[in-house]
Write a protein that holds these residues in place. Structure first.
Motif, PDB file in Angstrom:
ATOM      1  N   ALA A  67      91.899   5.079  45.828  1.00 59.74           N
ATOM      2  CA  ALA A  67      92.721   6.043  46.572  1.00 59.74           C
ATOM      3  C   ALA A  67      93.109   5.492  47.934  1.00 59.74           C
ATOM      4  N   LEU A  68      92.168   4.821  48.615  1.00 61.82           N
ATOM      5  CA  LEU A  68      92.478   4.232  49.924  1.00 61.82           C
ATOM      6  C   LEU A  68      93.516   3.124  49.794  1.00 61.82           C
ATOM      7  N   ALA A  69      93.384   2.308  48.745  1.00 61.16           N
ATOM      8  CA  ALA A  69      94.355   1.230  48.543  1.00 61.16           C
ATOM      9  C   ALA A  69      95.757   1.792  48.334  1.00 61.16           C
ATOM     10  N   ARG A  70      95.862   2.851  47.511  1.00 60.95           N
ATOM     11  CA  ARG A  70      97.173   3.466  47.278  1.00 60.95           C
ATOM     12  C   ARG A  70      97.700   4.124  48.545  1.00 60.95           C
ATOM     13  N   LYS A  71      96.833   4.818  49.253  1.00 61.71           N
ATOM     14  CA  LYS A  71      97.258   5.550  50.453  1.00 61.71           C
ATOM     15  C   LYS A  71      97.851   4.614  51.499  1.00 61.71           C
ATOM     16  N   HIS A  72      97.185   3.489  51.713  1.00 60.18           N
ATOM     17  CA  HIS A  72      97.603   2.589  52.795  1.00 60.18           C
ATOM     18  C   HIS A  72      98.363   1.366  52.296  1.00 60.18           C
ATOM     19  N   ARG A  73      98.557   1.268  50.980  1.00 59.15           N
ATOM     20  CA  ARG A  73      99.281   0.140  50.392  1.00 59.15           C
ATOM     21  C   ARG A  73      98.644  -1.183  50.815  1.00 59.15           C
ATOM     22  N   VAL A  74      97.328  -1.280  50.630  1.00 61.55           N
ATOM     23  CA  VAL A  74      96.586  -2.483  50.974  1.00 61.55           C
ATOM     24  C   VAL A  74      95.742  -2.942  49.788  1.00 61.55           C
ATOM     25  N   TRP A  75      95.370  -4.208  49.832  1.00 62.66           N
ATOM     26  CA  TRP A  75      94.351  -4.735  48.944  1.00 62.66           C
ATOM     27  C   TRP A  75      92.990  -4.345  49.498  1.00 62.66           C
ATOM     28  N   MET A  76      92.047  -4.023  48.605  1.00 55.94           N
ATOM     29  CA  MET A  76      90.706  -3.641  49.033  1.00 55.94           C
ATOM     30  C   MET A  76      89.665  -4.515  48.323  1.00 55.94           C
ATOM     31  N   CYS A  77      88.767  -5.104  49.115  1.00 54.39           N
ATOM     32  CA  CYS A  77      87.564  -5.725  48.569  1.00 54.39           C
ATOM     33  C   CYS A  77      86.405  -4.827  48.961  1.00 54.39           C
ATOM     34  N   THR A  78      85.752  -4.242  47.973  1.00 52.70           N
ATOM     35  CA  THR A  78      84.746  -3.202  48.231  1.00 52.70           C
ATOM     36  C   THR A  78      83.457  -3.739  48.842  1.00 52.70           C
ATOM     37  N   GLY A  79      83.401  -5.010  49.167  1.00 52.29           N
ATOM     38  CA  GLY A  79      82.157  -5.623  49.590  1.00 52.29           C
ATOM     39  C   GLY A  79      81.358  -5.914  48.340  1.00 52.29           C
ATOM     40  N   SER A  80      80.482  -5.016  47.978  1.00 51.11           N
ATOM     41  CA  SER A  80      79.850  -5.035  46.665  1.00 51.11           C
ATOM     42  C   SER A  80      79.026  -3.769  46.512  1.00 51.11           C
ATOM     43  N   MET A  81      78.591  -3.524  45.300  1.00 57.21           N
ATOM     44  CA  MET A  81      77.658  -2.426  45.020  1.00 57.21           C
ATOM     45  C   MET A  81      76.819  -2.838  43.826  1.00 57.21           C
ATOM     46  N   PHE A  82      75.647  -2.268  43.721  1.00 54.61           N
ATOM     47  CA  PHE A  82      74.846  -2.528  42.536  1.00 54.61           C
ATOM     48  C   PHE A  82      75.484  -1.830  41.342  1.00 54.61           C
ATOM     49  N   GLU A  83      75.693  -2.600  40.293  1.00 53.35           N
ATOM     50  CA  GLU A  83      76.333  -2.124  39.064  1.00 53.35           C
ATOM     51  C   GLU A  83      75.295  -2.021  37.953  1.00 53.35           C
ATOM     52  N   ARG A  84      75.241  -0.866  37.307  1.00 52.46           N
ATOM     53  CA  ARG A  84      74.348  -0.685  36.169  1.00 52.46           C
ATOM     54  C   ARG A  84      75.160  -0.867  34.886  1.00 52.46           C
ATOM     55  N   CYS A  85      74.712  -1.796  34.037  1.00 50.04           N
ATOM     56  CA  CYS A  85      75.463  -2.085  32.816  1.00 50.04           C
ATOM     57  C   CYS A  85      74.516  -2.529  31.717  1.00 50.04           C
ATOM     58  N   GLU A  86      74.428  -1.761  30.646  1.00 47.94           N
ATOM     59  CA  GLU A  86      73.656  -2.098  29.455  1.00 47.94           C
ATOM     60  C   GLU A  86      72.228  -2.508  29.797  1.00 47.94           C
ATOM     61  N   GLY A  87      71.598  -1.722  30.661  1.00 47.55           N
ATOM     62  CA  GLY A  87      70.206  -1.950  30.998  1.00 47.55           C
ATOM     63  C   GLY A  87      69.967  -2.969  32.092  1.00 47.55           C
ATOM     64  N   ALA A  88      71.013  -3.648  32.535  1.00 45.48           N
ATOM     65  CA  ALA A  88      70.891  -4.639  33.607  1.00 45.48           C
ATOM     66  C   ALA A  88      71.538  -4.108  34.876  1.00 45.48           C
ATOM     67  N   ILE A  89      71.171  -4.697  36.009  1.00 44.86           N
ATOM     68  CA  ILE A  89      71.790  -4.364  37.291  1.00 44.86           C
ATOM     69  C   ILE A  89      72.379  -5.641  37.885  1.00 44.86           C
ATOM     70  N   TYR A  90      73.634  -5.565  38.269  1.00 44.23           N
ATOM     71  CA  TYR A  90      74.333  -6.685  38.895  1.00 44.23           C
ATOM     72  C   TYR A  90      74.739  -6.292  40.322  1.00 44.23           C
ATOM     73  N   ASN A  91      74.969  -7.292  41.152  1.00 45.61           N
ATOM     74  CA  ASN A  91      75.531  -7.091  42.485  1.00 45.61           C
ATOM     75  C   ASN A  91      77.011  -7.447  42.378  1.00 45.61           C
TER      76      ASN A  91
END
Length: 299
Positions: A67-91
């Motif tokens: 939503a922020l990218a659309r609002k301001h017409r910018v590219w966004m790099c979210t930094g990172s977040m821990f992702e939960r996927c199929e029992g594993a956690i990724y950064n």
């Protein structure tokens, strides 16, 4: 010139949901600097550094950034977040274009073991093109301690490396040197963005393809809007870093086949003497190559 404006946000990060705080700062940044075309956050900025806040991707966790990218017409790099996927956690870092589309995700290839225990390493690299500008890549924090990662993405054409970090430790000065060295070795821009509080000890930096700092932050909250010129990368790679070493072409034309990462072709008995990848304990007496000695509590 091929100009492009990127802003890092060095901000206080709590060990929980920081989305509202990020939204407020992005809105303020774009009010102050409406010419910015890309925004980069620090590692684990959205939800903090606790594994319990891991999110499923794709999913609602990315929607505020879309939503922020659309609002301001910018590219966004979210930094990172821990992702939960199929029992594993990724950064995992997500990159979103000005239409709010997720163009790719990078899973941290080198989690900060043994301190980032519980996180599964990623296996791929993310490169993406900004039309009529250039090629970008994302590396997360400890990834850059291994020059082979930067070599991989620059050999694939990356001209700008977005490098979200979360460092609150006494080695931040070394990381800054590594950001500078990687920019010089591979003639690329490096946006090394750290957080504050639970998100790090600040001191973000931006380095140009000749290894010169364009900006070094202190330990306060800060917007870091900088316009870069992609033609500087291309010229440095053509004529050499500061008109000197042409390292990318020298690597391409190498006569030695480097096999250090080929497990089937390279014998590594020395590394096997270094012991297990575990946190040191109080009174640790383990020494590389010393039979029979180990950390207290190590089985």
């Amino acid at each position: 010139m091929t100009p492009f404006a990127i802003a890092g946000i060095q901000m206080h990060i709590a060990a929980h949901n920081n989305i509202d705080a990020i939204r407020h700062r992005v809105d303020l940044l774009m009010h102050l600097y409406p010419w910015v075309q890309m925004i980069v956050l620090s590692e684990l900025a959205p939800f903090g550094p606790l594994l319990e806040h891991a999110q499923e991707l794709p999913g609602p966790a990315e929607e505020p950034f879309q939503a922020l990218a659309r609002k301001h017409r910018v590219w966004m790099c979210t930094g990172s977040m821990f992702e939960r996927c199929e029992g594993a956690i990724y950064n995992t870092s997500s990159v979103i274009n000005p239409d709010g589309e997720v163009v790719g995700r990078h899973r941290k290839v080198f989690p900060f073991f043994p301190f980032e225990s519980g996180v599964t390493p990623g296996e791929d690299f993310l490169l993406f093109d900004v039309p009529d500008v250039g090629r970008f890549a994302v590396l997360i924090c400890f990834d850059m301690w291994f020059p082979e990662t930067t070599r991989t993405v620059t050999a694939m054409g990356a001209e700008v490396i977005l490098h979200p970090v979360l460092t609150h430790t006494i080695d931040r000065d070394v990381e800054l040197s590594m950001a500078q060295a990687n920019a010089a070795m591979f003639q690329c821009y490096v946006f090394d963005i750290n957080g504050l509080g639970a998100g790090g000890n600040g001191q973000s930096c931006v380095v140009d393809p000749s290894g010169r700092y364009l900006h070094k932050s202190l330990t306060n909250e800060e917007f870091i809007p900088i316009e870069i010129d992609l033609d500087v990368v291309r010229r440095q790679r053509e004529t050499g870093m500061r008109g000197l070493g042409q390292t990318l072409k020298s690597f391409r034309d190498r006569r030695v086949d480097l096999t250090v990462y080929d497990r089937n072709r390279w014998n590594h008995p020395y590394l096997d003497t270094l012991g297990k990848l575990v946190k040191p304990c109080q009174g640790s007496v383990a020494a590389a190559g010393t039979p029979g000695l180990r950390n207290k509590g190590e089985a």
